[in-house]
Design an enzyme around this catalytic site. Structure first.
Site, short mmCIF file in Angstrom:
data_model
loop_
_atom_site.label_atom_id
_atom_site.label_comp_id
_atom_site.label_asym_id
_atom_site.label_seq_id
_atom_site.Cartn_x
_atom_site.Cartn_y
_atom_site.Cartn_z
N TYR A 40 0.73 -1.12 -0.04
CA TYR A 40 -0.07 -0.07 0.20
C TYR A 40 1.10 1.45 0.22
O TYR A 40 0.35 2.19 0.26
CB TYR A 40 -0.93 0.03 1.41
N SER A 70 -3.17 -6.44 8.30
CA SER A 70 -3.84 -6.62 7.06
C SER A 70 -3.06 -7.30 6.13
O SER A 70 -2.32 -8.52 6.71
CB SER A 70 -4.44 -5.40 6.55
N TYR A 71 -2.90 -6.90 4.76
CA TYR A 71 -2.07 -7.61 3.75
C TYR A 71 -0.53 -7.76 4.51
O TYR A 71 0.00 -8.61 4.33
CB TYR A 71 -2.04 -6.98 2.62
N TRP A 102 -11.47 -3.21 -2.16
CA TRP A 102 -10.25 -3.58 -2.08
C TRP A 102 -9.51 -3.62 -3.49
O TRP A 102 -8.52 -3.08 -3.60
CB TRP A 102 -9.88 -4.78 -1.18
N ASP A 159 -13.49 -6.68 13.49
CA ASP A 159 -12.50 -6.80 12.24
C ASP A 159 -13.06 -8.03 11.29
O ASP A 159 -13.32 -8.95 11.83
CB ASP A 159 -11.23 -7.04 12.59
N HIS A 176 -11.29 -3.15 11.30
CA HIS A 176 -10.16 -3.09 10.59
C HIS A 176 -9.14 -1.89 10.62
O HIS A 176 -7.91 -2.23 10.23
CB HIS A 176 -10.46 -3.70 9.09
#
Length: 576
Positions: free
Chosen positions: A40, A116-117, A165, A257, A292
């Protein structure tokens, strides 16, 4: 530590792709290293790390004497190659660790952090063969790539997440290609960028597989082509490999989340099947009243108090000090630390599930008119002897709107705790409400609904939502789930229903921790949709993502309860 900051430091992978990282390292000597692998834009790192963020501040680690390497993953921003989610993360992670081992400032120990990722890439590091890994700290992340993310535990597509996303990631890709001169037409970027800024209209398009904004022939097409948990997804399911993880894991998540159910399940797998004693005994779990993105504990319809806001940096530094530097804290960190909603307090626990969990059935009952919050649906601890039923009509052209829960995008009224009075007056909502409590009831753990159901169609959905009804009438959602009835027996082998036949099914409702206080009531809401959190079932039994709205049909659904069909909410009750 006097620090040197270097931007876009290159390294080359085994297949010749250059990845670039921003590096904070000591001016002299060696230091333990913390690694973040980022899709990101690593340049945003210095603006991240507020107390309400799932990613601690880079500078907090630098000030604690760590070197930090923050790398754009393959195909993202300044790194070369093509970005395809998850595919290259294990091999590229191994190559990054091999590169680290060659740096004269590296002391031979490395940990990883991020949300997250960025948390998923940490699972890749833990499953790889690279040297020096000592600990990972994935936040709001899970190792399962199917029901931990793009599809629900019950097989429905997580539509709002998938559209938002992928619009964001496709926009990043277009922006990067324009910057590098690989393309000159900015029209696609404008469409995608506008969709990211206003994501809800993305969900209205049908068929989803022919999306006018997202139908670009990239990885989303593959995800939609595999709605079942088939070999495509099983090959990507890292949760099945957690027995190979040998490093301690600090897992941090939120009750609201979208990955919390997968994250808690991953922690249990590490505790019971981890590949070393260190992984099994020294892993930790922290869950707060967060979604999240927002870790403040403050939402429009529910404020969890001043204790809810958490700066993750101190707990991360303590964790990494112990496992990278060998400096044990004066007071050992608890294995499990959870925020108990209702009483709005943090609590330390010995393990998960809580050792004194008592799974308790709370039975559905009614006089046949449980529709809306003003209906006659009830919950009772004793199994009712009298059989009954309630019905509702689910029309894909008028699905029940999403009102809170664990999803993205993080928009007020869409995510987190939301007063259900915005939707529970609709006739397609069955409300089963328990009596006013005279004693507190704590529910901490995984929740599920075991329900007997029939429908007029060969396929449809059943949704279930656990709700805390306050004395003033507020009805705050705690956790929820959905079951696509073709997946009632298996996510891998769907089987259509016979219209009118009654089936006993289990609706997984994720996980929570809440004390229902005296004067409150426990409620279960049942319906046939939760849109756009999940895609709308077409009810035809066909390939849902390939069907247009005009192809879809109405389903009349019946919930049976009592007697030989004891539909019940299964609650993990804690008596203390």
């Amino acid at each position: 530590m006097t620090c040197v900051y270097e931007r876009n430091v290159p390294m080359t992978t085994r297949d010749g792709v250059t990845l670039r990282a921003n590096v904070w390292r000591p001016a002299e000597g060696k230091a333990p290293t913390l690694l973040v692998r980022h899709p990101y834009d690593k340049e945003a790192a210095l603006s991240a790390g507020s107390p309400a963020s799932p990613i601690p501040s880079v500078l907090s680690f630098v000030h604690a004497g760590y070197a930090v390497v923050m790398q754009d993953v393959r195909g993202a921003f300044e790194s070369d190659g093509d970005f395809t989610p998850k595919v290259h993360e294990i091999a590229d992670g191994e190559d990054v660790l091999a590169w680290l081992a060659e740096q004269d400032w590296y002391d031979g120990t490395v940990g990883a952090y991020g949300g997250s990722y960025l948390g998923m890439t940490q699972w890749g590091l833990a499953l790889g063969d690279g040297p020096g890994m000592k600990a990972i700290a994935p936040a709001v992340a899970s190792a399962n790539w199917y029901s931990g993310l793009w599809y629900s535990q019950g097989g429905a597509l997580c539509l709002s997440l998938v559209t938002f996303w992928n619009a964001m990631m496709y926009a990043y890709d277009e922006q990067r290609s324009l910057k590098r001169g690989e393309i000159t037409d900015a029209s696609s970027l404008k469409r995608l960028g506008g969709a990211v800024l206003d994501p809800l209209p993305l969900n209205e398009a049908t068929p989803v597989a022919a999306h006018p904004v997202l139908g670009t022939g990239r990885w989303l097409d593959d995800w939609l082509a595999h709605p079942d948990f088939d070999e495509y997804w099983k090959a990507q399911d890292w949760s099945a490999r957690i027995g190979e993880v040998t490093v301690p894991v600090l897992a941090t998540g939120g009750w609201y989340d979208l990955k919390v159910h997968g994250q808690v399940a991953d922690f249990v797998r590490v505790r019971t099947r981890g590949g070393s004693e260190a992984a099994r005994e020294q892993s930790r779990l922290v869950i707060g009243p967060w979604d999240h993105i927002n870790m403040s504990g403050s939402f429009p319809d529910r404020y969890f108090g001043p204790l809810a806001t958490e700066d993750l940096a101190p707990s991360h530094i303590e964790f990494f000090d112990e496992h990278l530097r060998g400096t044990a804290p004066a007071t050992p960190a608890p294995r499990v630390r959870i925020f108990v909603m209702g009483i709005d307090e943090w609590r330390e626990e010995a393990d998960w599930p809580l050792p004194d969990t008592r799974y308790t059935d709370y039975y559905l009952t009614s006089g046949g008119a449980a529709n809306t919050r003003d209906g006659d649906g009830g919950l009772q601890w004793e199994a009712p002897a009298t059989e009954g039923s309630d019905g509702f009509r689910y029309d894909p052209r008028d699905p029940l709107p999403t009102a809170g829960g664990a999803l993205l995008p993080s928009l007020p009224g869409l995510v987190g705790p939301v007063d259900q009075r915005v939707v529970d007056g609709r006739p397609d909502v069955l409300c089963y409400t328990g009596p006013v409590l005279t004693e507190p009831v704590e529910v901490t753990g995984f929740v599920e609904l075991k329900v007997f159901v029939s429908a007029s169609t060969v396929d449809t959905d059943i949704t279930a939502k656990l709700v805390d009804v306050f004395p003033d009438g507020r009805a705050i959602n705690l956790c929820d789930g959905i079951l696509r009835l073709r997946y009632r027996d298996s996510l891998s082998e769907p089987e259509l229903m016979t219209p009118g036949e009654v089936y006993e099914v289990t609706v997984p409702m994720s996980v929570t921790s809440n004390v229902f206080r005296p004067g409150h009531r426990i409620r279960l809401d049942v319906s046939g949709s939760n849109f756009p959190h999940y895609d709308r079932n077409s009810n035809t039994g066909g390939v849902i993502c390939a069907e247009a709205l005009e192809d879809m049909v109405v389903a009349d659904t019946t919930v049976h309860h009592g007697g030989a069909r004891p539909s019940r909410l299964v609650l993990p009750v804690i008596d203390r």
